[in-house]
Design an enzyme around this catalytic site. Sequence first.
Site, mmCIF file in Angstrom:
data_model
loop_
_atom_site.group_PDB
_atom_site.id
_atom_site.type_symbol
_atom_site.label_atom_id
_atom_site.label_comp_id
_atom_site.label_asym_id
_atom_site.label_seq_id
_atom_site.Cartn_x
_atom_site.Cartn_y
_atom_site.Cartn_z
ATOM 1 N N ASP A 299 0.876 -1.174 0.000
ATOM 2 C CA ASP A 299 0.000 0.000 0.000
ATOM 3 C C ASP A 299 0.909 1.220 0.000
ATOM 4 O OD1 ASP A 299 -1.908 1.617 2.683
ATOM 5 O OD2 ASP A 299 -1.734 2.111 0.548
ATOM 6 N N TYR B 82 -18.503 6.375 -8.545
ATOM 7 C CA TYR B 82 -17.759 7.561 -9.004
ATOM 8 C C TYR B 82 -18.159 7.914 -10.440
ATOM 9 C CZ TYR B 82 -14.128 10.128 -6.417
ATOM 10 O OH TYR B 82 -13.442 11.029 -5.618
ATOM 11 N N ASP C 37 -6.396 3.311 -3.192
ATOM 12 C CA ASP C 37 -6.394 2.990 -1.756
ATOM 13 C C ASP C 37 -7.798 3.085 -1.185
ATOM 14 O OD1 ASP C 37 -6.469 5.771 -2.010
ATOM 15 O OD2 ASP C 37 -5.090 6.130 -0.337
HETATM 16 N N1 LIG Z 1 5.114 6.926 13.172
HETATM 17 C C1 LIG Z 1 4.553 7.835 12.344
HETATM 18 N N2 LIG Z 1 5.328 8.623 11.592
HETATM 19 C C2 LIG Z 1 4.750 9.502 10.729
HETATM 20 N N3 LIG Z 1 3.441 9.694 10.556
HETATM 21 C C3 LIG Z 1 2.650 8.956 11.338
HETATM 22 C C4 LIG Z 1 3.144 7.978 12.233
HETATM 23 N N4 LIG Z 1 2.093 7.375 12.815
HETATM 24 C C5 LIG Z 1 1.014 7.949 12.314
HETATM 25 N N5 LIG Z 1 1.320 8.931 11.455
HETATM 26 C C6 LIG Z 1 0.318 9.745 10.798
HETATM 27 O O1 LIG Z 1 -0.149 8.965 9.688
HETATM 28 C C7 LIG Z 1 -0.027 9.697 8.486
HETATM 29 C C8 LIG Z 1 0.536 8.742 7.484
HETATM 30 O O2 LIG Z 1 -0.382 7.677 7.520
HETATM 31 P P1 LIG Z 1 -0.510 6.758 6.271
HETATM 32 O O3 LIG Z 1 -1.830 6.063 6.352
HETATM 33 O O4 LIG Z 1 0.725 5.945 6.112
HETATM 34 O O5 LIG Z 1 -0.567 7.864 5.111
HETATM 35 P P2 LIG Z 1 -0.561 7.609 3.548
HETATM 36 O O6 LIG Z 1 -1.346 6.344 3.291
HETATM 37 O O7 LIG Z 1 -1.204 8.854 3.033
HETATM 38 O O8 LIG Z 1 0.886 7.481 3.160
HETATM 39 C C9 LIG Z 1 0.895 10.854 8.736
HETATM 40 O O9 LIG Z 1 0.405 11.961 7.969
HETATM 41 C C10 LIG Z 1 0.750 11.072 10.246
HETATM 42 O O10 LIG Z 1 -0.343 11.950 10.514
HETATM 43 C C1 LIG Z 2 -7.408 11.029 -1.721
HETATM 44 C C2 LIG Z 2 -6.001 10.464 -1.749
HETATM 45 C C3 LIG Z 2 -4.980 11.551 -2.012
HETATM 46 C C4 LIG Z 2 -5.708 9.806 -0.405
HETATM 47 O O1 LIG Z 2 -4.358 9.407 -0.411
HETATM 48 P P1 LIG Z 2 -3.520 9.149 0.949
HETATM 49 O O2 LIG Z 2 -3.977 10.136 1.959
HETATM 50 O O3 LIG Z 2 -3.867 7.749 1.344
HETATM 51 O O4 LIG Z 2 -2.076 9.293 0.580
HETATM 52 C C5 LIG Z 2 -5.895 9.364 -2.837
HETATM 53 O O5 LIG Z 2 -6.917 8.438 -2.633
HETATM 54 C C6 LIG Z 2 -5.998 9.913 -4.246
HETATM 55 O O6 LIG Z 2 -5.022 10.381 -4.802
HETATM 56 N N1 LIG Z 2 -7.233 9.818 -4.869
HETATM 57 C C7 LIG Z 2 -7.423 10.178 -6.263
HETATM 58 C C8 LIG Z 2 -8.508 11.184 -6.400
HETATM 59 C C9 LIG Z 2 -9.878 10.706 -5.888
HETATM 60 O O7 LIG Z 2 -9.938 9.693 -5.155
HETATM 61 O O8 LIG Z 2 -10.900 11.353 -6.237
HETATM 62 K K LIG Z 3 -3.630 5.619 2.694
#
Ligand SMILES: Nc1ncnc2c1ncn2[C@@H]1O[C@H](COP(=O)(O)OP(=O)(O)O)[C@@H](O)[C@H]1O
Ligand SMILES: CC(C)(COP(=O)(O)O)[C@@H](O)C(=O)NCCC(=O)O
Ligand SMILES: [K+]
Length: 268
Positions: free
Chosen positions: A7, A96, A105
Amino acid sequence: MSFLAIDVGNTRLKWTLYERPAPGAQALARGVEFLEQIDRLADTGWAGLPEPQSMLGCIVAGQAIRHRVHEQMEIWSVEPHWVVASSAEAGLINGYDYPARLGADRWVAMIGARHHVLAREGRARPILLVMVGTAVTVEAIDAEGRFLGGLILPGHGIMLRALESGTAGLHVPTGEVCEFPTNTSDGLTSGGTYAIAGACERMAQHLRARCGEEPACVMTGGAGWKMLPSMARPYELVESLIFDGLLVIAQARGLGAANGAAARLLHF
Ligand SMILES: Nc1ncnc2c1ncn2[C@@H]1O[C@H](COP(=O)(O)OP(=O)(O)O)[C@@H](O)[C@H]1O
Ligand SMILES: CC(C)(COP(=O)(O)O)[C@@H](O)C(=O)NCCC(=O)O
Ligand SMILES: [K+]
């Protein structure tokens, strides 16, 4: 028939190696890397892992990151496969306007959530799914598995950075969530948290009105644990939801069966 699930969000790459591509499979290894660090995966987290027989992932971090992940996977012969949101898959129907434009995701997490609630409750229910990551998404799914639509809003980090960059006086450390913040740090942290909780509550009301029954509320994402205590109603935190969704899709697509057939062929 080991199965690698990946992921890739906009902040972190999460991966889990399972003993087979099916719900309930045992996790053999797992890891999390910030996107800045993914070019070391082949020498660190993935070094010495048994070769995955199949792989399925979801990625929303763009083509350049996808290419860098492929480079790290060159230590194996396994083909990378990435989920693209479609009009329907694994019991979910995509509402959508342009199904493929829905973040993979989000799509995978919704498939995971629908299967999770069906397994937990023994019947279908409307689902409110909140994913707290770099951005926050709030998805509405009806009892028939139709994705009705979802909210996209900034995650904590983006909200705070936006306020810092747009003002002179908001460069302060994060504070605590409280009902009546009396300092800048607590005001910022509480404001961001209740902005997210408030948006979730509005969507819960929309979904309740549309479906005529209380939704099952599910939360996932790296910052989910931070949000849970401040939500306006009870949520179940399922941190593995995207991986659960990838396992459901892998099974539905017969990833393991194909390998099984190939393996049997090779032995005879
Ligand atoms: N150990 C950590 N280090 C950094 N960010 C963390 C941590 N634990 C939780 N977070 C939070 O989770 C977010 C990242 O979560 P994640 O679901 O991996 O994001 P994404 O899927 O968008 O990459 C960060 O923006 C922060 O708010
Ligand atoms: C909304 C998101 C940015 C979330 O991404 P994340 O926070 O998990 O990094 C991602 O699902 C994305 O790029 N979506 C495409 C646009 C949409 O879902 O309408
Ligand atoms: K995510």
